[in-house]
Motif scaffolding. Structure first.
Motif, short mmCIF file in Angstrom:
data_model
loop_
_atom_site.label_atom_id
_atom_site.label_comp_id
_atom_site.label_asym_id
_atom_site.label_seq_id
_atom_site.Cartn_x
_atom_site.Cartn_y
_atom_site.Cartn_z
N PRO A 139 0.83 -1.21 0.00
CA PRO A 139 0.00 0.00 0.00
C PRO A 139 0.86 1.26 0.00
N GLY A 140 0.44 2.24 -0.79
CA GLY A 140 1.18 3.49 -0.86
C GLY A 140 2.29 3.51 -1.89
N GLU A 141 2.68 2.35 -2.41
CA GLU A 141 3.72 2.30 -3.44
C GLU A 141 3.11 2.58 -4.82
N THR A 142 4.01 2.78 -5.79
CA THR A 142 3.58 3.06 -7.16
C THR A 142 3.91 1.87 -8.06
N LEU A 143 2.90 1.42 -8.81
CA LEU A 143 3.06 0.36 -9.81
C LEU A 143 2.95 0.97 -11.19
N LEU A 144 3.92 0.68 -12.06
CA LEU A 144 3.85 1.05 -13.47
C LEU A 144 3.51 -0.20 -14.28
N VAL A 145 2.45 -0.12 -15.06
CA VAL A 145 2.01 -1.25 -15.88
C VAL A 145 2.13 -0.88 -17.34
N HIS A 146 2.96 -1.59 -18.07
CA HIS A 146 3.02 -1.40 -19.52
C HIS A 146 1.90 -2.21 -20.18
N GLY A 147 1.24 -1.58 -21.15
CA GLY A 147 0.10 -2.24 -21.76
C GLY A 147 -1.09 -2.25 -20.81
N GLY A 148 -1.42 -1.09 -20.27
CA GLY A 148 -2.46 -1.02 -19.24
C GLY A 148 -3.83 -1.45 -19.70
N MET A 155 -6.34 -6.04 -15.22
CA MET A 155 -6.41 -6.73 -13.93
C MET A 155 -5.39 -6.16 -12.96
N ALA A 156 -4.18 -5.82 -13.45
CA ALA A 156 -3.15 -5.25 -12.58
C ALA A 156 -3.61 -3.92 -11.99
N ILE A 157 -4.26 -3.10 -12.79
CA ILE A 157 -4.77 -1.82 -12.29
C ILE A 157 -5.72 -2.06 -11.12
N GLN A 158 -6.67 -2.96 -11.31
CA GLN A 158 -7.69 -3.18 -10.29
C GLN A 158 -7.10 -3.77 -9.01
N LEU A 159 -6.21 -4.74 -9.15
CA LEU A 159 -5.63 -5.36 -7.96
C LEU A 159 -4.74 -4.39 -7.20
N ALA A 160 -3.95 -3.60 -7.92
CA ALA A 160 -3.08 -2.63 -7.25
C ALA A 160 -3.90 -1.59 -6.50
N LYS A 161 -4.96 -1.10 -7.12
CA LYS A 161 -5.82 -0.12 -6.45
C LYS A 161 -6.50 -0.74 -5.24
N ALA A 168 0.40 3.77 -12.45
CA ALA A 168 0.70 4.43 -13.72
C ALA A 168 0.61 3.39 -14.83
N VAL A 169 0.13 3.81 -15.99
CA VAL A 169 0.00 2.87 -17.11
C VAL A 169 0.51 3.51 -18.39
N THR A 170 0.92 2.66 -19.32
CA THR A 170 1.19 3.09 -20.69
C THR A 170 0.18 2.43 -21.61
N ALA A 171 -0.22 3.16 -22.65
CA ALA A 171 -1.09 2.64 -23.70
C ALA A 171 -0.91 3.53 -24.92
N GLY A 172 -1.42 3.07 -26.07
CA GLY A 172 -1.13 3.77 -27.32
C GLY A 172 -2.19 4.70 -27.84
N THR A 173 -3.36 4.76 -27.20
CA THR A 173 -4.41 5.67 -27.66
C THR A 173 -5.10 6.32 -26.47
N ARG A 174 -5.73 7.47 -26.74
CA ARG A 174 -6.46 8.16 -25.69
C ARG A 174 -7.63 7.32 -25.21
N ALA A 175 -8.31 6.62 -26.11
CA ALA A 175 -9.44 5.81 -25.71
C ALA A 175 -9.02 4.72 -24.74
N LYS A 176 -7.88 4.09 -24.99
CA LYS A 176 -7.40 3.04 -24.08
C LYS A 176 -6.98 3.64 -22.74
N ALA A 209 8.97 4.47 -9.90
CA ALA A 209 8.01 3.40 -9.64
C ALA A 209 8.64 2.34 -8.74
N ASP A 210 7.90 1.92 -7.75
CA ASP A 210 8.39 0.86 -6.86
C ASP A 210 8.36 -0.51 -7.53
N VAL A 211 7.34 -0.73 -8.35
CA VAL A 211 7.22 -2.00 -9.09
C VAL A 211 6.83 -1.67 -10.52
#
Length: 326
Positions: A139-148, A155-161, A168-176, A209-211
Protein backbone atom coordinates in the motif's frame (compact mmCIF):
# COMPACT_ATOMS: atom_id res chain seq x y z
CA UNK A 1 -15.10 -33.40 -29.54
CA UNK A 2 -13.88 -30.43 -31.57
CA UNK A 3 -10.82 -28.28 -30.94
CA UNK A 4 -8.81 -25.59 -32.65
CA UNK A 5 -5.79 -27.29 -34.20
CA UNK A 6 -2.70 -25.87 -35.90
CA UNK A 7 -1.80 -28.22 -38.81
CA UNK A 8 0.96 -25.83 -39.92
CA UNK A 9 2.26 -22.71 -38.15
CA UNK A 10 1.28 -19.41 -39.71
CA UNK A 11 -1.14 -16.51 -39.59
CA UNK A 12 -4.63 -16.51 -38.08
CA UNK A 13 -5.84 -18.70 -40.93
CA UNK A 14 -3.64 -21.51 -39.57
CA UNK A 15 -6.23 -22.14 -36.83
CA UNK A 16 -8.56 -24.97 -37.86
CA UNK A 17 -11.70 -26.20 -36.05
CA UNK A 18 -11.23 -29.98 -36.20
CA UNK A 19 -12.69 -33.16 -34.75
CA UNK A 20 -10.20 -34.69 -32.31
CA UNK A 21 -10.22 -37.44 -29.65
CA UNK A 22 -11.71 -36.63 -26.25
CA UNK A 23 -9.14 -36.12 -23.48
CA UNK A 24 -9.13 -38.56 -20.56
CA UNK A 25 -8.45 -37.21 -17.07
CA UNK A 26 -5.46 -38.82 -15.39
CA UNK A 27 -4.72 -39.20 -11.72
CA UNK A 28 -5.38 -35.94 -9.89
CA UNK A 29 -7.12 -34.40 -12.90
CA UNK A 30 -10.68 -33.47 -13.81
CA UNK A 31 -12.37 -33.32 -17.20
CA UNK A 32 -13.96 -29.94 -17.90
CA UNK A 33 -16.63 -29.36 -20.52
CA UNK A 34 -15.49 -26.00 -21.84
CA UNK A 35 -18.00 -23.17 -22.13
CA UNK A 36 -15.45 -20.47 -22.96
CA UNK A 37 -11.75 -19.90 -23.45
CA UNK A 38 -9.72 -16.70 -23.75
CA UNK A 39 -7.08 -15.47 -26.16
CA UNK A 40 -3.59 -14.71 -24.83
CA UNK A 41 -0.45 -13.51 -26.60
CA UNK A 42 1.11 -16.90 -25.90
CA UNK A 43 -1.55 -18.50 -28.11
CA UNK A 44 -0.47 -16.29 -30.99
CA UNK A 45 3.16 -17.31 -30.50
CA UNK A 46 2.12 -20.98 -30.46
CA UNK A 47 0.14 -20.50 -33.68
CA UNK A 48 3.23 -18.95 -35.27
CA UNK A 49 5.38 -21.92 -34.24
CA UNK A 50 7.42 -20.10 -31.57
CA UNK A 51 5.93 -21.34 -28.29
CA UNK A 52 5.23 -25.05 -28.10
CA UNK A 53 3.29 -26.52 -25.15
CA UNK A 54 5.37 -28.10 -22.39
CA UNK A 55 5.82 -31.89 -22.53
CA UNK A 56 2.63 -33.76 -21.72
CA UNK A 57 0.34 -30.76 -22.21
CA UNK A 58 -2.51 -30.59 -24.70
CA UNK A 59 -1.28 -29.68 -28.20
CA UNK A 60 -4.16 -27.25 -28.69
CA UNK A 61 -3.80 -23.55 -27.78
CA UNK A 62 -5.58 -21.97 -24.85
CA UNK A 63 -4.17 -21.19 -21.38
CA UNK A 64 -7.45 -20.66 -19.51
CA UNK A 65 -11.07 -21.69 -19.72
CA UNK A 66 -14.36 -21.87 -17.88
CA UNK A 67 -16.91 -24.66 -17.87
CA UNK A 68 -18.40 -27.51 -15.89
CA UNK A 69 -16.71 -30.58 -14.46
CA UNK A 70 -17.73 -33.63 -16.48
CA UNK A 71 -15.63 -36.34 -14.80
CA UNK A 72 -13.13 -36.83 -11.98
CA UNK A 73 -9.86 -38.67 -12.26
CA UNK A 74 -8.60 -40.90 -9.49
CA UNK A 75 -7.43 -39.19 -6.32
CA UNK A 76 -9.46 -36.01 -6.80
CA UNK A 77 -11.34 -34.63 -3.82
CA UNK A 78 -13.09 -31.35 -3.09
CA UNK A 79 -14.74 -31.16 -6.50
CA UNK A 80 -17.87 -32.78 -7.95
CA UNK A 81 -19.28 -33.47 -11.40
CA UNK A 82 -21.36 -30.47 -12.43
CA UNK A 83 -19.32 -27.85 -10.52
CA UNK A 84 -18.88 -24.62 -12.45
CA UNK A 85 -15.18 -23.75 -12.59
CA UNK A 86 -12.52 -21.78 -14.36
CA UNK A 87 -9.04 -23.17 -14.83
CA UNK A 88 -5.42 -22.29 -15.47
CA UNK A 89 -4.10 -24.49 -18.28
CA UNK A 90 -0.86 -25.44 -19.97
CA UNK A 91 -2.83 -25.80 -23.20
CA UNK A 92 -6.12 -27.11 -24.56
CA UNK A 93 -8.47 -24.24 -23.77
CA UNK A 94 -9.53 -23.89 -27.42
CA UNK A 95 -11.54 -27.09 -27.25
CA UNK A 96 -14.88 -28.48 -26.15
CA UNK A 97 -13.24 -30.52 -23.38
CA UNK A 98 -9.94 -30.34 -21.50
CA UNK A 99 -8.25 -32.35 -18.75
CA UNK A 100 -6.99 -30.14 -15.92
CA UNK A 101 -4.94 -30.85 -12.76
CA UNK A 102 -7.34 -30.30 -9.86
CA UNK A 103 -4.89 -27.88 -8.25
CA UNK A 104 -5.38 -25.48 -11.17
CA UNK A 105 -9.16 -25.18 -10.74
CA UNK A 106 -10.99 -22.21 -9.27
CA UNK A 107 -14.70 -21.88 -8.52
CA UNK A 108 -16.56 -19.33 -10.63
CA UNK A 109 -16.72 -16.18 -8.46
CA UNK A 110 -20.03 -14.81 -7.24
CA UNK A 111 -21.64 -12.41 -9.67
CA UNK A 112 -19.46 -13.46 -12.61
CA UNK A 113 -21.13 -15.20 -15.55
CA UNK A 114 -19.68 -18.61 -16.37
CA UNK A 115 -18.52 -17.48 -19.82
CA UNK A 116 -16.79 -14.36 -18.49
CA UNK A 117 -14.96 -16.37 -15.82
CA UNK A 118 -12.72 -17.63 -18.64
CA UNK A 119 -11.11 -14.18 -18.65
CA UNK A 120 -9.74 -14.60 -15.12
CA UNK A 121 -7.29 -17.47 -14.46
CA UNK A 122 -4.29 -16.56 -16.62
CA UNK A 123 -4.33 -12.82 -15.94
CA UNK A 124 -5.06 -13.06 -12.23
CA UNK A 125 -2.40 -15.71 -11.66
CA UNK A 126 0.14 -13.76 -13.72
CA UNK A 127 -0.50 -10.47 -11.93
CA UNK A 128 -0.73 -11.91 -8.43
CA UNK A 129 2.39 -14.06 -8.73
CA UNK A 130 4.55 -11.32 -10.24
CA UNK A 131 3.30 -8.10 -8.66
CA UNK A 132 2.51 -9.45 -5.20
CA UNK A 133 4.19 -12.82 -4.54
CA UNK A 134 7.53 -11.88 -6.16
CA UNK A 135 7.62 -8.07 -6.23
CA UNK A 136 5.67 -7.53 -2.98
CA UNK A 137 3.74 -4.41 -3.99
CA UNK A 138 2.61 -2.64 -0.83
CA UNK A 139 0.00 0.00 0.00
CA UNK A 140 1.18 3.49 -0.86
CA UNK A 141 3.72 2.30 -3.44
CA UNK A 142 3.58 3.06 -7.16
CA UNK A 143 3.06 0.36 -9.81
CA UNK A 144 3.85 1.05 -13.47
CA UNK A 145 2.01 -1.25 -15.88
CA UNK A 146 3.02 -1.40 -19.52
CA UNK A 147 0.10 -2.24 -21.76
CA UNK A 148 -2.46 -1.02 -19.24
CA UNK A 149 -5.42 -1.77 -21.51
CA UNK A 150 -4.48 -5.43 -22.04
CA UNK A 151 -6.06 -8.29 -20.15
CA UNK A 152 -3.15 -8.37 -17.73
CA UNK A 153 -3.02 -4.60 -17.53
CA UNK A 154 -6.69 -4.15 -16.70
CA UNK A 155 -6.41 -6.73 -13.93
CA UNK A 156 -3.15 -5.25 -12.58
CA UNK A 157 -4.77 -1.82 -12.29
CA UNK A 158 -7.69 -3.18 -10.29
CA UNK A 159 -5.63 -5.36 -7.96
CA UNK A 160 -3.08 -2.63 -7.25
CA UNK A 161 -5.82 -0.12 -6.45
CA UNK A 162 -7.55 -2.68 -4.23
CA UNK A 163 -4.45 -2.86 -2.00
CA UNK A 164 -3.98 0.89 -1.88
CA UNK A 165 -1.23 1.42 -4.42
CA UNK A 166 -0.86 4.22 -6.97
CA UNK A 167 -0.97 3.04 -10.60
CA UNK A 168 0.70 4.43 -13.72
CA UNK A 169 0.00 2.87 -17.11
CA UNK A 170 1.19 3.09 -20.69
CA UNK A 171 -1.09 2.64 -23.70
CA UNK A 172 -1.13 3.77 -27.32
CA UNK A 173 -4.41 5.67 -27.66
CA UNK A 174 -6.46 8.16 -25.69
CA UNK A 175 -9.44 5.81 -25.71
CA UNK A 176 -7.40 3.04 -24.08
CA UNK A 177 -5.96 5.44 -21.51
CA UNK A 178 -9.47 6.66 -20.70
CA UNK A 179 -10.55 3.08 -20.06
CA UNK A 180 -7.54 2.58 -17.77
CA UNK A 181 -8.56 5.70 -15.87
CA UNK A 182 -12.06 4.31 -15.42
CA UNK A 183 -10.51 1.24 -13.81
CA UNK A 184 -8.53 3.41 -11.39
CA UNK A 185 -5.22 4.27 -13.08
CA UNK A 186 -3.77 7.51 -11.67
CA UNK A 187 -1.04 8.31 -14.21
CA UNK A 188 -1.76 7.92 -17.93
CA UNK A 189 1.10 7.79 -20.44
CA UNK A 190 0.64 7.64 -24.21
CA UNK A 191 3.80 5.78 -25.19
CA UNK A 192 3.53 7.08 -28.76
CA UNK A 193 3.75 10.69 -27.62
CA UNK A 194 5.33 10.72 -24.15
CA UNK A 195 8.44 9.38 -22.39
CA UNK A 196 7.20 7.10 -19.63
CA UNK A 197 10.37 7.65 -17.58
CA UNK A 198 9.81 11.40 -17.49
CA UNK A 199 6.09 11.05 -16.78
CA UNK A 200 6.55 8.56 -13.94
CA UNK A 201 9.32 10.59 -12.35
CA UNK A 202 7.22 13.74 -12.52
CA UNK A 203 4.16 11.98 -11.08
CA UNK A 204 6.17 10.56 -8.16
CA UNK A 205 8.13 13.69 -7.32
CA UNK A 206 11.32 12.20 -8.71
CA UNK A 207 11.08 8.98 -6.73
CA UNK A 208 10.13 6.55 -9.51
CA UNK A 209 8.01 3.40 -9.64
CA UNK A 210 8.39 0.86 -6.86
CA UNK A 211 7.22 -2.00 -9.09
CA UNK A 212 7.10 -2.21 -12.89
CA UNK A 213 5.15 -4.93 -14.69
CA UNK A 214 6.69 -5.18 -18.15
CA UNK A 215 5.53 -7.07 -21.23
CA UNK A 216 8.07 -5.56 -23.63
CA UNK A 217 11.39 -7.05 -22.55
CA UNK A 218 14.51 -5.79 -24.32
CA UNK A 219 13.08 -2.60 -25.81
CA UNK A 220 12.16 -1.15 -22.42
CA UNK A 221 14.88 -2.66 -20.21
CA UNK A 222 17.14 0.39 -19.89
CA UNK A 223 14.29 2.87 -19.47
CA UNK A 224 12.51 0.60 -17.00
CA UNK A 225 15.57 0.57 -14.75
CA UNK A 226 15.80 4.37 -15.00
CA UNK A 227 12.10 4.61 -14.03
CA UNK A 228 12.54 2.44 -10.92
CA UNK A 229 12.65 3.88 -7.43
CA UNK A 230 15.39 2.99 -4.99
CA UNK A 231 14.71 -0.61 -3.90
CA UNK A 232 12.42 -0.92 -6.93
CA UNK A 233 11.40 -4.22 -8.51
CA UNK A 234 11.09 -4.88 -12.26
CA UNK A 235 8.97 -7.90 -13.22
CA UNK A 236 9.40 -8.96 -16.86
CA UNK A 237 6.62 -11.17 -18.21
CA UNK A 238 6.89 -10.70 -21.97
CA UNK A 239 9.20 -10.21 -24.94
CA UNK A 240 7.09 -8.15 -27.33
CA UNK A 241 10.00 -5.71 -27.64
CA UNK A 242 12.73 -8.28 -28.22
CA UNK A 243 14.95 -10.58 -26.20
CA UNK A 244 18.41 -8.95 -26.07
CA UNK A 245 19.41 -5.63 -24.51
CA UNK A 246 22.32 -3.99 -22.69
CA UNK A 247 21.91 -3.15 -19.01
CA UNK A 248 23.80 -0.53 -17.04
CA UNK A 249 24.61 -2.50 -13.90
CA UNK A 250 25.80 0.66 -12.14
CA UNK A 251 22.29 2.13 -12.35
CA UNK A 252 20.83 -1.09 -11.00
CA UNK A 253 23.32 -1.13 -8.12
CA UNK A 254 22.76 2.54 -7.29
CA UNK A 255 19.03 1.90 -7.00
CA UNK A 256 19.51 -1.39 -5.16
CA UNK A 257 16.88 -2.69 -7.58
CA UNK A 258 15.83 -6.22 -8.47
CA UNK A 259 14.79 -7.74 -11.80
CA UNK A 260 12.70 -10.89 -12.07
CA UNK A 261 11.57 -12.68 -15.23
CA UNK A 262 8.93 -15.39 -15.19
CA UNK A 263 6.63 -17.40 -17.40
CA UNK A 264 3.59 -19.21 -16.08
CA UNK A 265 2.93 -21.90 -18.65
CA UNK A 266 6.07 -23.99 -18.16
CA UNK A 267 5.97 -24.04 -14.36
CA UNK A 268 5.49 -27.47 -12.76
CA UNK A 269 1.97 -28.31 -11.54
CA UNK A 270 2.87 -27.87 -7.87
CA UNK A 271 4.03 -24.28 -8.48
CA UNK A 272 0.89 -23.48 -10.45
CA UNK A 273 -1.22 -25.02 -7.71
CA UNK A 274 0.47 -22.80 -5.11
CA UNK A 275 -0.24 -19.69 -7.19
CA UNK A 276 -3.86 -20.75 -7.75
CA UNK A 277 -4.30 -21.37 -4.02
CA UNK A 278 -2.92 -17.89 -3.24
CA UNK A 279 -5.24 -16.34 -5.81
CA UNK A 280 -8.23 -18.14 -4.33
CA UNK A 281 -7.30 -16.91 -0.86
CA UNK A 282 -6.46 -13.29 -1.64
CA UNK A 283 -8.14 -12.32 -4.93
CA UNK A 284 -11.36 -14.32 -5.07
CA UNK A 285 -12.87 -12.49 -2.06
CA UNK A 286 -12.27 -9.20 -3.90
CA UNK A 287 -14.10 -10.52 -6.97
CA UNK A 288 -16.88 -12.06 -4.86
CA UNK A 289 -17.32 -8.67 -3.20
CA UNK A 290 -17.59 -6.84 -6.51
CA UNK A 291 -14.36 -4.88 -6.01
CA UNK A 292 -12.68 -6.45 -9.07
CA UNK A 293 -14.21 -7.81 -12.26
CA UNK A 294 -12.97 -9.30 -15.52
CA UNK A 295 -12.74 -6.84 -18.40
CA UNK A 296 -14.07 -8.46 -21.58
CA UNK A 297 -13.88 -6.65 -24.92
CA UNK A 298 -15.85 -9.14 -27.01
CA UNK A 299 -16.98 -12.74 -27.35
CA UNK A 300 -16.63 -14.76 -30.54
CA UNK A 301 -17.54 -18.37 -31.40
CA UNK A 302 -14.58 -20.64 -30.76
CA UNK A 303 -14.66 -21.89 -34.33
CA UNK A 304 -13.86 -18.27 -35.30
CA UNK A 305 -10.62 -18.22 -33.32
CA UNK A 306 -8.77 -16.85 -36.35
CA UNK A 307 -10.85 -13.65 -36.20
CA UNK A 308 -10.19 -13.37 -32.45
CA UNK A 309 -6.45 -13.71 -33.02
CA UNK A 310 -6.56 -10.96 -35.62
CA UNK A 311 -8.25 -8.62 -33.12
CA UNK A 312 -5.60 -9.30 -30.48
CA UNK A 313 -2.67 -9.02 -32.91
CA UNK A 314 -3.94 -5.64 -34.10
CA UNK A 315 -4.39 -4.54 -30.44
CA UNK A 316 -7.94 -3.58 -31.30
CA UNK A 317 -9.29 -4.47 -27.87
CA UNK A 318 -9.34 -3.55 -24.19
CA UNK A 319 -9.22 -6.43 -21.73
CA UNK A 320 -9.85 -9.97 -22.91
CA UNK A 321 -11.27 -11.54 -26.08
CA UNK A 322 -13.27 -14.69 -25.31
CA UNK A 323 -14.02 -17.77 -27.40
CA UNK A 324 -17.43 -19.37 -26.76
CA UNK A 325 -17.96 -23.06 -27.58
CA UNK A 326 -21.72 -22.98 -28.20
Amino acid sequence: MHAITIPEPGGPEALVWSEVPDPVPGEGEVLVEVVAGAVNRADILQRQGFYNPPPGASPYPGLECSGRIAALGTGVSGWSVGDEVCALLSGGGYAEKVAVPAGQLLPVPKGVALERAAALPEVVCTVWSNVFMISHLRPGETLLVHGGSSGIGTMAIQLAKAVGAKVAVTAGTRAKLDRCAELGADVLVNYREQDFVEEVMQATGGTGADVILDNMGAKYLDRNVKALAVNGRLAIIGMQGGIKAELNIATLLTKRAAISATSLRARPPEEKAAIVAAVREHVWPLIDGGHISPVVDRELPMREASAAHQVVEESGHVGKVLLITS
